[in-house]
Scaffold this active site. Structure first.
Site, short mmCIF file in Angstrom:
data_model
loop_
_atom_site.label_atom_id
_atom_site.label_comp_id
_atom_site.label_asym_id
_atom_site.label_seq_id
_atom_site.Cartn_x
_atom_site.Cartn_y
_atom_site.Cartn_z
N ALA A 57 3.54 -37.68 94.89
CA ALA A 57 4.64 -38.61 95.10
C ALA A 57 5.11 -38.50 96.55
O ALA A 57 5.49 -37.43 97.01
CB ALA A 57 5.79 -38.30 94.15
N TYR A 182 13.31 -41.36 88.59
CA TYR A 182 13.49 -41.68 90.00
C TYR A 182 13.95 -43.12 90.15
O TYR A 182 14.17 -43.82 89.17
CB TYR A 182 12.20 -41.33 90.76
CG TYR A 182 11.87 -39.86 90.64
CD1 TYR A 182 12.83 -38.89 90.95
CD2 TYR A 182 10.63 -39.43 90.18
CE1 TYR A 182 12.56 -37.54 90.81
CE2 TYR A 182 10.35 -38.08 90.04
CZ TYR A 182 11.31 -37.14 90.35
OH TYR A 182 11.04 -35.80 90.19
N LEU A 301 -0.48 -33.08 78.87
CA LEU A 301 -1.15 -32.02 78.12
C LEU A 301 -2.53 -32.44 77.62
O LEU A 301 -2.92 -32.17 76.49
CB LEU A 301 -0.27 -31.53 76.96
CG LEU A 301 1.05 -30.89 77.37
CD1 LEU A 301 1.81 -30.38 76.15
CD2 LEU A 301 0.85 -29.76 78.37
#
Length: 370
Positions: A57, A182, A301
């Protein structure tokens, strides 16, 4: 033939397989500038056998960094520093390189995770953050500054200018970060967006600013460059953003020629109640793919080759993205190919690496020595 190792194309970019290295924040940039750590970190992952590598990012303005250590691409100095990393990767790997463009919004001005990750007060070197509304992430934190028209335009322009810089340094694809609480996610979620103007209230209004940012970026870069979006499919909080709203957002993005949607979840509220488990976010990607037909990236995961193979082969997603799994095993792509009977690309210096039972891992390479 392994579904995970079938090639695909996103506009002008060809991926040799469906494995993606997720963008992973490293929190060690100097004033936004990439350094030798990024060269080592990304250079190693460029040799992982994955089909595409994401740069972490990357903040579109200094005030949009999560922490003072976040990577940036918002001025000539940060552009020059990141170009050195991309150029080095190009010398030694054919992997497509993507970048995730981000603005942290009210989650900016934070300590790095290993120092607690809490908000840094202005009095201690932090900064005033921006958000859709003057609503803090956590109780007791300083309130963010609600963006006015000038602020909205400034940040949209910052996304555009950073996208142009990414194109200049040779990045192959761009992803906008609309997840994990965000800024763009903050506009989408009713938990963080309390506006009463055209950017708040209804779903259509809450989607407006993220769509405007996408439109501006898409128009500013070459047509052959693919652009995707990362989303949180659910806030994991009652009354927050959810899968149904995500599908509506994805459909609006599809109308704008979005190339992929990267499906994660959570991040907008400390009240979230996430149920963790292997591949726990794969059903979100599957739902969005089924409803929209968009290329989807499944995350969360995903650690085992057969698990990744099943996600792709069953049509739940078009790509799988690994983060922690890649950090733990930087040759995950090699080992998945060996497990599934496929091949990967590797530099000649490594051709002698596979054990005898996987001698064809790199295809029909020939290595002679005296």
């Amino acid at each position: 033939m392994s579904a995970l190792f079938t090639p695909s194309t996103l506009r002008s970019v060809t991926l040799p397989n469906r494995i993606v290295v997720s963008p992973m924040c490293q929190y060690c940039a100097q004033d936004g500038k990439a350094d030798s750590w990024h060269l080592i970190h990304l250079g190693g992952l460029a040799l992982s056998g994955a089909g595409m590598l994401f740069i972490e990012a990357t903040a579109v303005e200094a005030g949009g960094r999560i922490t003072p250590g976040d990577l940036g691409l918002y001025d000539d100095a940060t552009e020059h520093a990141l170009k050195q990393v991309v150029d080095a990767i190009r010398l030694h790997s054919r992997i497509p390189v993507a970048i995730q463009l981000a603005h942290a919004g009210r989650k900016a001005s934070s300590h790095v995770p290993w120092d607690g990750g809490q908000q840094i007060p202005v009095s201690e070197g932090g900064w005033v953050t921006d958000a859709p509304s003057a609503v803090s992430q956590k109780e007791g934190e300083a309130l963010p500054r609600a963006l006015d028209a000038a602020g909205l335009e400034r940040i949209k322009r910052a996304f555009v200018e950073t996208a142009k810089r990414a194109d200049r340094i040779g990045v192959d694809a761009i992803e906008l970060h609309g997840a994990h609480g965000y800024l763009l996610h903050q506009f989408l979620s009713p938990i963080s967006n309390h506006r009463t103007d055209e950017y708040g209230g209804s779903l259509e209004n809450r989607m407006r600013y993220p769509l405007e940012v996408f439109d501006a970026v898409r128009a500013a870069i070459p047509a052959h460059t693919p652009v995707g979006m990362k989303v949180s499919a659910t806030d994991w909080v009652e009354g927050g953003w959810d899968v149904e709203q995500t599908i509506a957002f994805a459909k609006a993005l599809k109308e704008r020629d979005l190339d992929w949607i990267d499906v994660s979840s959570g991040g907008v509220s400390p009240l979230q109640k996430i149920v963790l488990g292997p591949g726990y976010q794969a059903p979100f990607a599957a739902s969005i793919k089924a409803a929209t037909g968009l290329n989807t990236i499944s995350v969360g995961l995903i650690t085992e080759p057969h698990q990744a193979e099943e996600i792709i082969a069953s049509g739940k997603a078009d790509y799988v993205a690994l983060a922690r799994g890649m950090l733990y095993d930087p040759r995950w792509g090699w080992h998945a190919a060996a497990t599934l009977g496929a091949t990967v690309d590797a530099p000649r210096q490594y051709w002698r690496a596979p054990p005898r039972e996987h001698a064809k891992l790199f295809g029909d390479v020939v290595f002679g020595a005296r």
